[in-house]
Design an enzyme around this catalytic site. Structure first.
Site, mmCIF file in Angstrom:
data_model
loop_
_atom_site.group_PDB
_atom_site.id
_atom_site.type_symbol
_atom_site.label_atom_id
_atom_site.label_comp_id
_atom_site.label_asym_id
_atom_site.label_seq_id
_atom_site.Cartn_x
_atom_site.Cartn_y
_atom_site.Cartn_z
ATOM 1 N N ALA A 175 51.038 5.898 18.418
ATOM 2 C CA ALA A 175 51.363 4.112 19.450
ATOM 3 C C ALA A 175 51.702 4.947 20.781
ATOM 4 C CB ALA A 175 53.550 3.646 18.532
ATOM 5 N N ASP A 176 52.258 6.357 20.987
ATOM 6 C CA ASP A 176 51.548 6.136 22.611
ATOM 7 C C ASP A 176 49.590 6.093 22.939
ATOM 8 O OD1 ASP A 176 53.909 6.855 24.438
ATOM 9 O OD2 ASP A 176 54.236 7.815 22.940
ATOM 10 N N ALA A 177 48.842 7.138 22.405
ATOM 11 C CA ALA A 177 47.519 6.879 22.442
ATOM 12 C C ALA A 177 47.190 5.728 22.110
ATOM 13 C CB ALA A 177 47.153 8.351 21.566
ATOM 14 N N GLY A 180 47.953 3.926 25.322
ATOM 15 C CA GLY A 180 47.206 4.136 26.337
ATOM 16 C C GLY A 180 45.901 4.051 26.840
#
Length: 403
Positions: A175-177, A180
């Protein structure tokens, strides 16, 4: 190359200045992507509490390796934004900056009198990218948010895993990627708008939203049909055969038949062309309902051959296959080598490092990794001296605890 090495003149984002005030992954990753294509990214960390990513995962000689990738192409400085001197210094930096990326909980910058009214007052052209778990408003806005929660809330975990097993979370920051990547795209969109309007704006990225977009038409299916996609393991509800299959030498390959023509080629290859004449073979969804038959045909054929032979046969038949690779295989893969996907970066602390290259290739204005992540606060004096601060100013900020 050193951290004072400017971006090549042809770098598409040369001349763009970005302040990375975020921690951990989504916000800093967005800043890394901008730095990869020439932006002057200044990583601002707390003087006594560095970005936790410096200590995330394995380290070598006490140096965090994840940071070497996440911190690449960034100059590093320290600043305590809660101190009066830190606040004043950030405003001075903001006046000469194009983009600020932050991921504090909503209201934190405002508590320090560094919210959008104050930042835009010193620089009306500023783009402020705010990355949080749940967005800047709504009932969950003030909760702590991490990628794991987004992977759970979005429906990703519910539809991932075997049918009779628990929901499955990814073993990395998915989810962070995705957030980002989304934030970098949002920043570039806001900068494009600035070219027309002359004014900056606020970007609001919530971790729970980009991953939901990546899951495809799940809400639409539910809205129109009441359909909830179940966990199907490696099988797809939309086509078959599809999955991973074990070879005779104990390795694995992945097969996809998203195109009807490819599905037919696979059946010819594995010696079961008669299945093509079945009425249910005509569509991917119907084939998926007969996955047991198709998996037995494909899996049995693959199980009798080595991975090398399987890959060669699929390649000759123009059918879609790939080896299931771990990082050791990735590092040696000839296609990745041809693309320079894993490239070598010289680092003053650890020597040559191999890491993922910039995300895509541009024929006329390529990106580049100019240096790997630098030590905590390594460029503080350089950045602030460029800003016009004197040695006495730096001494005063240190005395206050702002540096």
């Amino acid at each position: 190359m050193t951290a004072s090495t400017p971006a090549p003149p042809k770098a598409p984002l040369a001349g763009l200045r970005v302040l990375d005030v975020a921690t951990l992954f989504a916000g800093p990753m967005a800043a890394t992507l901008l730095g990869d294509f020439g932006a002057d990214v200044i990583k601002i960390e707390h003087p006594r509490k560095p970005d936790p990513s410096r200590g995330h995962g394995p380290s070598k000689d006490g140096v965090g390796l994840w940071w070497k990738m996440l911190g690449r192409n960034k100059r590093t400085m320290t600043l305590d934004l809660s101190k009066p001197g830190g606040r004043a210094t950030l405003l001075r930096l903001a006046a000469r900056t194009d983009v600020i990326i932050e991921n504090f909980r909503p209201g934190t910058l405002e508590k320090w009198d560094l919210g959008w009214p104050e930042l835009s007052a010193v620089n009306p052209r500023l783009v402020l990218a705010r990355v949080t778990g749940f967005g800047q408003f709504g009932p969950y806005a003030h909760r702590p948010g991490f990628g794991t929660l987004a992977e759970a809330m979005s429906g990703f975990a519910a539809m991932t895993g075997e049918p009779d097993a628990p929901p499955t979370l990814p073993p990395f920051g998915l989810a962070d990627a995705i957030a980002g990547l989304t934030t970098a795209y949002a920043v570039m969109t806001a900068l494009a708008a600035r070219e027309r309007t002359g004014e900056g704006q606020v970007v609001d990225t919530a971790l729970i939203e980009p991953i939901l977009a990546a899951l495809g038409p799940q809400p639409l299916w539910y809205d129109q049909l009441g359909h909830v996609q179940p966990r199907t393991g490696n099988r797809s509800p939309n086509n078959a055969p599809r999955g991973v299959y074990r070879t005779a030498d104990g390795t694995w390959v992945a097969v996809s038949t998203s195109a009807q023509s490819v599905a037919e080629r696979v059946m010819h290859l594995v010696g079961r062309p008669e299945l093509i004449d079945e009425p249910w073979f005509a569509t991917g969804a119907d084939r998926a309902r007969h996955a047991d038959v198709l998996d037995e045909a494909v899996g049995g054929w693959i199980a009798a051959r080595t991975r090398t032979d399987v890959l060669a046969a699929f390649d000759k038949a123009e059918a879609a296959v790939a080896p299931v690779q771990d990082v050791r295989d990735v590092m040696a893969d000839p296609q990745y080598q041809a693309l320079d996907t894993i490239t070598t970066v010289d680092d003053p602390e650890l020597g040559p490092l191999r890491m993922q290259n910039v995300l895509f290739r541009l024929s006329a204005t390529p990106g580049a990794i100019r240096w790997a992540g630098r030590p905590h606060g390594a460029d503080t004096e350089e950045v602030l001296t460029e800003l016009g601060l004197t040695p006495d100013d730096l001494t005063a900020l240190r005395a206050e605890g702002a540096l």
